[in-house]
Design a protein around this motif. Structure first.
Motif, PDB file in Angstrom:
ATOM      1  N   GLU A 263       0.825  -1.206   0.000  1.00  0.00           N
ATOM      2  CA  GLU A 263       0.000   0.000   0.000  1.00  0.00           C
ATOM      3  C   GLU A 263       0.859   1.256   0.000  1.00  0.00           C
ATOM      4  OE1 GLU A 263      -3.158   0.959  -0.146  1.00  0.00           O
ATOM      5  OE2 GLU A 263      -3.845  -1.059  -0.612  1.00  0.00           O
ATOM      6  N   ALA A 264       1.983   1.225   0.722  1.00  0.00           N
ATOM      7  CA  ALA A 264       2.888   2.380   0.730  1.00  0.00           C
ATOM      8  C   ALA A 264       3.471   2.631  -0.658  1.00  0.00           C
ATOM      9  CB  ALA A 264       4.004   2.158   1.755  1.00  0.00           C
ATOM     10  N   GLU A 265       3.815   1.566  -1.377  1.00  0.00           N
ATOM     11  CA  GLU A 265       4.370   1.722  -2.724  1.00  0.00           C
ATOM     12  C   GLU A 265       3.302   2.236  -3.691  1.00  0.00           C
ATOM     13  OE1 GLU A 265       7.510   1.554  -3.443  1.00  0.00           O
ATOM     14  OE2 GLU A 265       7.884   1.074  -1.342  1.00  0.00           O
ATOM     15  N   LEU A 266       2.077   1.756  -3.560  1.00  0.00           N
ATOM     16  CA  LEU A 266       0.992   2.240  -4.420  1.00  0.00           C
ATOM     17  C   LEU A 266       0.700   3.715  -4.147  1.00  0.00           C
ATOM     18  CD1 LEU A 266      -1.491  -0.792  -4.267  1.00  0.00           C
ATOM     19  CD2 LEU A 266       0.127  -0.217  -6.095  1.00  0.00           C
ATOM     20  N   ALA A 267       0.735   4.108  -2.882  1.00  0.00           N
ATOM     21  CA  ALA A 267       0.507   5.508  -2.533  1.00  0.00           C
ATOM     22  C   ALA A 267       1.628   6.389  -3.062  1.00  0.00           C
ATOM     23  CB  ALA A 267       0.370   5.655  -1.019  1.00  0.00           C
TER      24      ALA A 267
END
Length: 492
Positions: A263-267
């Motif tokens: 999720e951090a990479e997608l954000a």
């Protein structure tokens, strides 16, 4: 050997327009039959067209330079030159076209969608097309306009409804292989998947496509691993499915930490915040896999995720996952506005748009505009008539009047066009000579010969009539005074 390419830089060059022809019709007893020079042909354009059978940009990776053919020059006898052939480049569905600065030029989605990447040059007008009542026989023709040349970047973004995201070896390829008929490479080592795999899934009345995106790792959005290269393939998806590995043996990893990392990479990548998420706890069939799923399920549901326990080997939970995804896809499709088959965009010209701009820079006046720049490219500066015709066109456009307004003087430097291909000259205003002088450049008085010939015959006839009248008057005068004349002779 590279078999899949989803980003290429391409140099495209359209064909140049053919030059117009300056010709005068000649035949026996008609040496000056009028201008008959034909127009030049149009240059070929570079056109990108979506083809559903093309799945990669590999062809353009090996051949990054493409050029269309030039138009042929015109010829005498009003013969127009042949047009250059358009070069059609087939690209995959979902190709995005950008310029070198990253600005999006086109988003090609749907079979048959086309975009003109480089416009072919216009053909130059022949002297027959330039003839007018005041310019009966132009001794010049317009040059063909150079074709557009540019560097573009093409990026392929998969057109899929669902994207499977997760760590390498989380089981994404195994899931897509059992959900659809896709046959991706499956092995027990990280980064087995090197290219996005697409599959078609049928769930009840809904048919959707699913993409297996290569595994993401921490730092993927900055280029680590393969993430940066393939994150673009999830941009078009309506649903994101987190595939979490419940049987990983790597230290420091568990389903919750994997989810937070992805999720951090997608954000960090951006643009995916509004996509619905589902969680698939995979590999629950292996030892301790079900226990880990039971421990993490409650925490995931507290965060608002719909959780499914699945196994590609035993097919557990796949039907429920497939139908849940199908429901979200159907809702997303229903929410999209209906696309019109043809959309016409009207862009009326602004009422105060003069078609050009003039700015004073470093003591010179720079003229920029589509028409002035095109006219300069089409002018043969070795021909004085052609240069005069250019001056007339600029005057009619209002360039001279605008130069007067902003304080330009005779002899000032005037520059037309972009800096890399500009024309520089010293301004010689023609407005002071009177408007009646404009438009007389390029006239050929040879074609006015029939009228002067008639005038000369009339003048000769008038001369003969005058001489005859003078002779008759002299005769009349002589017959009326015979004695005086004889007497005078005698006195002499």
């Amino acid at each position: 050997m590279t078999t899949f390419v989803d980003r290429v830089e391409l140099h495209v060059a359209a064909g140049n327009g053919g030059h117009g022809c300056a010709s005068v019709h000649r035949e026996k007893f008609k040496p000056l039959g009028g201008p008959d020079g034909g127009n030049g042909g149009e240059g070929g354009s570079i056109i990108l067209t979506v083809d559903s059978q093309v799945t990669t940009l590999l062809e353009y990776h090996h051949s990054p330079k493409r050029k269309a053919t030039n138009g042929k020059p015109g010829a005498g006898g009003h013969r127009t030159g042949a047009d250059g052939e358009d070069l059609v480049l087939l690209v995959p569905d979902g190709t995005v076209v950008l310029d070198r600065k990253g600005n999006v030029l086109a988003d090609l989605v749907g079979h048959g969608t086309s975009f003109v990447a480089a416009q072919g040059g216009r053909g130059g007008l022949g002297n027959s097309a330039l003839a007018s009542a005041r310019r009966k026989a132009p001794g010049f023709a317009l040059l063909g306009e150079p074709g557009e040349a540019r560097d573009i970047v093409m990026e392929l973004k998969s057109v899929a409804d669902v994207a499977l995201v997760g760590y390498p070896s989380a089981g994404k390829s195994s899931l897509i292989s059992v959900l659809s008929a896709a046959k991706p490479k499956i092995a027990d080592y990280p980064f087995t998947t090197l290219i996005p795999n697409l599959g078609v899934v049928t769930a009840g009345d809904t048919v959707y496509t699913i993409a297996d995106v290569p595994g993401l790792i921490p730092g993927a959005s900055q280029g680590r691993g393969l993430g940066l290269e393939f994150l673009r393939h999830v941009e078009r998806c309506s649903v994101l499915v987190h595939v979490l590995d419940c049987a990983t043996l790597e230290p420091g990893r568990d389903p919750l930490s994997d989810l937070e990392t992805i999720e951090a990479e997608l954000a960090e990548y951006g643009g995916l915040e509004d996509r619905p998420r589902l969680v698939a706890l995979n590999k629950v069939d292996v030892p301790d896999g079900q226990d880990i799923a039971d421990l993490t399920r409650a925490s995931l549901e507290e965060r608002g995720f719909r959780v499914f326990e699945v196994s590609a080997a035993s097919r557990k939970g796949l039907r429920e996952l497939s139908f849940a995804v199908a429901g979200i896809v159907a809702e997303a499709r229903a929410a999209k506005p209906a696309e019109e088959s043809t959309r016409i965009v009207l862009r009326p010209k602004a009422v105060d748009d003069a078609g050009f701009t003039i700015t004073e820079e470093d003591g010179a006046y720079h003229i920029r505009g589509v028409k002035p720049e095109r006219w300069v490219r089409q002018t043969d500066f070795s021909n004085d008539e052609a240069v005069g015709y250019l001056a007339d066109r600029l005057a009619r456009l209002g360039v001279e009047q605008e130069l007067w307004k902003i304080g330009a003087h005779e002899g000032d430097t005037v520059i037309i066009g972009p800096e890399e291909n500009a024309v520089v000259f010293d301004w010689e205003p023609t407005m002071a000579a009177g408007a009646e002088m404009l438009g007389r450049r390029g006239e050929d008085h040879r074609f006015e010969s029939p009228r002067p010939a008639v005038d000369r015959r009339r003048e000769k006839q008038k001369g003969r009539d005058a001489a005859e009248a003078e002779f008759l008057a002299f005769e009349a005068l002589s017959s009326s005074r015979p004695a005086a004349i004889e007497g005078d002779d005698e006195d002499d």
